[in-house]
Design an enzyme around this catalytic site. Structure first.
Site, PDB file in Angstrom:
ATOM      1  N   ASP A 107      32.411   6.728  21.693  1.00 12.24           N
ATOM      2  CA  ASP A 107      30.922   7.191  22.026  1.00 12.24           C
ATOM      3  C   ASP A 107      30.282   7.441  20.722  1.00 12.24           C
ATOM      4  O   ASP A 107      30.551   8.331  19.819  1.00 12.24           O
ATOM      5  CB  ASP A 107      30.722   8.126  23.075  1.00 12.24           C
ATOM      6  CG  ASP A 107      31.380   7.730  24.420  1.00 12.24           C
ATOM      7  OD1 ASP A 107      31.694   6.419  24.653  1.00 12.24           O
ATOM      8  OD2 ASP A 107      31.703   8.565  25.189  1.00 12.24           O
TER       9      ASP A 107
HETATM   10  N1  URA Z   1      36.637   9.145  26.226  1.00 12.25           N
HETATM   11  C1  URA Z   1      35.077   9.543  26.132  1.00 12.25           C
HETATM   12  O1  URA Z   1      34.472   9.834  27.115  1.00 12.25           O
HETATM   13  N2  URA Z   1      34.472   9.163  24.892  1.00 12.25           N
HETATM   14  C2  URA Z   1      35.052   8.659  23.938  1.00 12.25           C
HETATM   15  O2  URA Z   1      34.247   8.500  22.903  1.00 12.25           O
HETATM   16  C3  URA Z   1      36.345   8.295  23.817  1.00 12.25           C
HETATM   17  C4  URA Z   1      36.898   8.797  25.034  1.00 12.25           C
END
Ligand code: URA
Length: 256
Positions: free
Chosen positions: A119
């Site tokens: 993310d």
């Molecule tokens: N899980 C998430 O919620 N975000 C990420 O970036 C990676 C795994």
């Protein structure tokens, strides 16, 4: 003759090397140590542009095709990077809103792309490459590549919540695969916990949604490990090239 499969494994770019000693170029590619490269040259298993070279110190250019023991070091210019992804960077190759992407952080003229996704606000281990097969091995669910995350969450995890995360929780109507969960720290005054969670699936926002499912919010998330790749001594925003050994090791994980 080169075998096709082998060829793919050793095609690392020698990026920018000009007129270097052959043994140094072999060693810089990560194929072997310099001493071992010298032995291979003397043994007569090193070819430059199709010609056997047995003289140590022969100078080569970055455009020369070097084949060591049947493995080409330079023909396809595959590139592999490990990036310590910082927060505030998008995991894609281009963004319509013109935000900074992970690809912008890496100096290359190759069309590399990220292996999987983190993310915008997640930090940590991210691989980038232009080798589709390599990326597929790491992302294919059947290979069950472990991903270790450090999640800062609000509150403290109850035993029942830990058990639920471990055995699987429902996210978007589907149960997650078993996970490993460890409480690393709890800060009473801030009421925040640091949890290590290990999963092998890669659903969208998986870790955040898993904690949501047990009524905790992730306030910070960092991927500490992907398979055998860790952040080593990298600082946030820094990256390094993978070695041939590491690339080979990923290929060896295929269908394990
Ligand atoms: N899980 C998430 O919620 N975000 C990420 O970036 C990676 C795994």
């Amino acid at each position: 003759m080169l075998e096709k499969g082998k060829n793919v494994l050793y095609n690392l770019s020698l990026g920018g090397i000009t007129m270097e000693r052959l043994q140094k170029v072999i060693a810089s590619s990560g194929y072997s140590s310099r001493r071992k490269a010298e032995e291979l040259i003397k043994k007569g298993v090193v070819f430059v542009n199709g010609k056997k070279v047995t003289e140590l110190g022969t100078k080569v250019e970055s455009t020369d095709e070097i084949v060591v023991d049947g493995h080409s070091l330079s023909v396809e210019n595959k590139e592999y990077y490990l990036l310590y992804k910082p927060s505030g960077v998008i995991t894609t190759t281009s963004d319509e809103k013109n935000r900074k992407t992970v690809v912008d952080l890496i100096k290359t003229d190759k069309r590399i792309y990220p292996v999987g996704r983190l993310d915008y606000d997640t930090t940590g281990v991210l691989l980038l490459t232009n080798d589709g097969e390599f990326a597929n091995i790491l992302m294919h669910p059947s290979n069950e590549i472990e991903k270790v995350y450090l999640a800062k969450i609000n509150g403290i995890l109850a035993k029942s919540e830990m058990a639920a995360l471990r055995s699987g929780v429902l996210i978007d109507g589907k149960k997650t695969a078993p996970a490993k969960v460890k409480i690393k720290q709890y800060n009473k005054s801030s009421n925040l916990s640091l949890i290590e969670i290990t999963i092998h699936e890669g659903k969208n926002h998986q870790v955040k949604k898993m904690f949501e499912a047990v009524n905790h919010t992730v306030v910070k998330l960092k991927r500490e490990r992907l398979g055998f790749f860790t952040l080593d001594n990298l600082k946030t925003g820094e990256y390094r090239r993978l070695t041939i050994k590491e690339v080979k090791k990923v290929y060896a994980m295929k269908g394990e």
